[in-house]
Design a protein around this motif. Structure first.
Motif, mmCIF file in Angstrom:
data_model
loop_
_atom_site.group_PDB
_atom_site.id
_atom_site.type_symbol
_atom_site.label_atom_id
_atom_site.label_comp_id
_atom_site.label_asym_id
_atom_site.label_seq_id
_atom_site.Cartn_x
_atom_site.Cartn_y
_atom_site.Cartn_z
ATOM 1 N N ILE B 266 41.950 38.523 46.677
ATOM 2 C CA ILE B 266 40.811 37.655 46.346
ATOM 3 C C ILE B 266 40.401 37.883 44.888
ATOM 4 O O ILE B 266 40.090 36.935 44.164
ATOM 5 N N GLU B 267 40.453 39.130 44.424
ATOM 6 C CA GLU B 267 40.098 39.415 43.035
ATOM 7 C C GLU B 267 41.187 38.953 42.068
ATOM 8 O O GLU B 267 40.904 38.519 40.954
ATOM 9 N N TYR B 269 43.183 36.351 42.507
ATOM 10 C CA TYR B 269 43.023 34.894 42.376
ATOM 11 C C TYR B 269 41.879 34.577 41.425
ATOM 12 O O TYR B 269 41.979 33.712 40.559
ATOM 13 N N LEU B 270 40.782 35.308 41.616
ATOM 14 C CA LEU B 270 39.613 35.086 40.765
ATOM 15 C C LEU B 270 39.976 35.325 39.298
ATOM 16 O O LEU B 270 39.647 34.524 38.412
ATOM 17 N N MET B 271 40.660 36.409 39.029
ATOM 18 C CA MET B 271 41.070 36.714 37.652
ATOM 19 C C MET B 271 42.023 35.648 37.115
ATOM 20 O O MET B 271 41.951 35.263 35.946
ATOM 21 N N TYR B 272 42.937 35.188 37.974
ATOM 22 C CA TYR B 272 43.884 34.170 37.518
ATOM 23 C C TYR B 272 43.140 32.904 37.091
ATOM 24 O O TYR B 272 43.489 32.293 36.074
ATOM 25 N N GLY B 273 42.108 32.538 37.854
ATOM 26 C CA GLY B 273 41.305 31.370 37.477
ATOM 27 C C GLY B 273 40.709 31.532 36.086
ATOM 28 O O GLY B 273 40.712 30.598 35.270
ATOM 29 N N GLU B 274 40.225 32.712 35.774
ATOM 30 C CA GLU B 274 39.623 32.965 34.454
ATOM 31 C C GLU B 274 40.685 32.952 33.352
ATOM 32 O O GLU B 274 40.464 32.430 32.254
#
Lengths: 331, 331
Positions: B266-267, B269-274
């Motif tokens: 989950i983290e 994916y979140l980092m990839y979005g950024e």
């Protein structure tokens, strides 16, 4: 709290942006927090949705794609999605052949999926539901009447997804789903607690020399605590309760050695080696397996074992092509 | 130390048993600690081997299989395999077309692979070597003269593996490998230390509110420490040094947002979005991506970003079928 996030409130919304950016198999409805297959299924095929609290990635969003789920509803961390999300997903994915809801046995999920199924039925969409309640650790729990639904969900989504993809009708898909659910058993353990972002601290305290046997995927208490043992003895504490609950001999078995999120692959492989040795001794024949992080509990360190007693048909469907972020072969 | 192991001395041997039991793509030579493709390559095709210290799973053993590596040598945790292991692997996989060694830039690996290549040459096997040195964080390090070799290794093994699989000769494979190595850059960060099993305690102390920017995959010091920022600012600290080092505009780019072993999906994916948002702003076009645990550092929490500036040919090879435990598509 050591996490790669912007703020506890934005974790799900931000993670969904990353999912959308990384995964060509899906599109994301950010308003409703539903992950859909990028290319909808052909008309006349049964659609399958699942969903639940976030924090278990790749489940469920990572299992959306060809040969598996048509949509996944993302709740807040460890919190059921709402009936509105589920209804939106159900009406969007239905191609005229009806929709199967795959539900893990937690009170909130059960209640909300039930409500969504009723609303969908009122709108003329046939819905069937399968409830996964495979965790042999405890009979009831903090969030559950009856057994908790855990790892079998992953294997069920793969097998039933393949059946829907090849055109089996809603009745057949429901019967198959129930068969997989009835023949799946899981048991987990934790070395550390997870930390829910909004809480900012570990869900429970587990001393440096202790582990928890029978843990749930939300950090719910398990069977007991004890000093950390070696991998061999831990494997035995996962295998024995599963084999005591169901006879896994005489059929091909699909096994999953699953990481809880904070345990590296080298340890999961090591544990799988120990599990296989015990199963062999017990006369259980593993036909297919998964080793890795499939149904996690945020950053918890630990692992779980899932066995599904399969038959030739389930193995055939297991081997069918699948193209999702979390499971992929043949495509 | 909270780990799923039997004893620190047995970690590699035990984990290799699990690899063998779980992965149909490989067979394991336990005496030499080499993981081989289950079905050897056809005669006349270039073979590819890699290897290094263990603790970075799925790299390298998880990348052995059709379309990627022919063999991987497993060292002790964070310790180079021996020249003997590498020579054994080289002579075993050679089909007559020669062997490419993929080496990460650490002093021990460089020295041992060099020795193995010389011994293989003496035995009449043509060997070419590519050294990956893609980490922009530091110029030299505890274990390296020059830049450390990290994430580009994964992408290189996939691309070059496809070239060898389709029958390109050793010269062409070497040129391609060098091109990928020259066009790859990485940068990592850690929220926590890893714990080496034989040490029994964290490699370094990182206070509860601090992170380390520019960390190596063995817990080597990075650029600096600072208070943990939000995902957006961390992403910037990964993206900026990479883009300052090489112009990634105007070509298709392959991106990998890699977890260090203890960070949940989950983290990531979140980092990839950024990361994607920042790359978009900078005019960098991501054509393919990986998000997950590919080159880890035991149980370290944190992540790294790798970008490879590709061309149409590299993208074509990236898309070619691959069947390994760590990367799989089309098969």
């Amino acid at each position: 709290m050591k996490k790669l996030i912007n703020s506890p409130d934005d974790v799900i919304a931000d993670a969904l942006k990353g999912v959308e950016a990384s995964d060509d198999n899906v599109r994301v409805d950010h308003a409703n927090r539903v992950i859909y297959r990028a290319t909808p299924k052909e008309a006349g095929k049964v659609a399958i949705i699942s969903g639940g609290g976030s924090g278990h990635e790749p489940m469920h969003g990572g299992f959306v794609g060809i040969g598996m789920l048509d949509a996944a509803c993302a709740g807040q961390v460890f919190t059921s999605p709402t009936p509105d999300q589920m209804l939106e997903a159900t009406t969007t994915v239905d191609t005229g052949a009806g929709v199967l809801h795959i539900v893990k046995n937690y009170t909130g999920d059960i209640m909300n999926f039930e409500m969504a199924a009723e609303m969908a039925a009122d709108a003329g969409i046939p819905v069937e539901t399968v409830v996964v309640a495979d965790d042999v650790a405890v009979q009831d729990s903090l969030y559950t009447a009856g057994r908790r639904g855990v790892g079998t969900t992953v294997l069920l989504e793969k097998i039933v997804g393949a059946a829907a993809e090849e055109g089996q009708d809603l009745g057949a898909v429901k019967v198959l789903a129930q068969k997989v659910a009835d023949n799946g058993r899981s048991m987990g353990m934790a070395l550390t607690s997870c930390t829910v972002p909004s809480a900012g601290k570990p869900t429970f305290d587990l001393p440096e020399d202790q582990m928890e046997i029978g843990i749930g995927i939300h950090g719910e208490p398990g069977r007991h605590r004890e000093p950390i043992g070696d991998a061999k003895s831990i494997a035995k504490q996962l295998v024995d309760p599963i084999l005591q609950d169901l006879d896994f001999t005489g059929s091909p078995v699909i096994a999953m050695l699953n990481g809880m999120g904070g345990t590296p692959l080298i340890e999961l492989y090591l544990m799988y080696g120990e599990v296989v040795a015990l199963l062999k001794e017990a006369g259980v024949e593993i036909s297919r397996n998964l080793v890795g992080n499939y149904i996690t509990s945020l950053d918890m360190a630990g692992c779980s074992l899932t066995l599904v007693k399969a038959d030739e048909e389930m193995i055939r469907l297991w081997d069918a092509p699948v193209k999702t972020a979390g499971l992929r072969w043949g495509l």
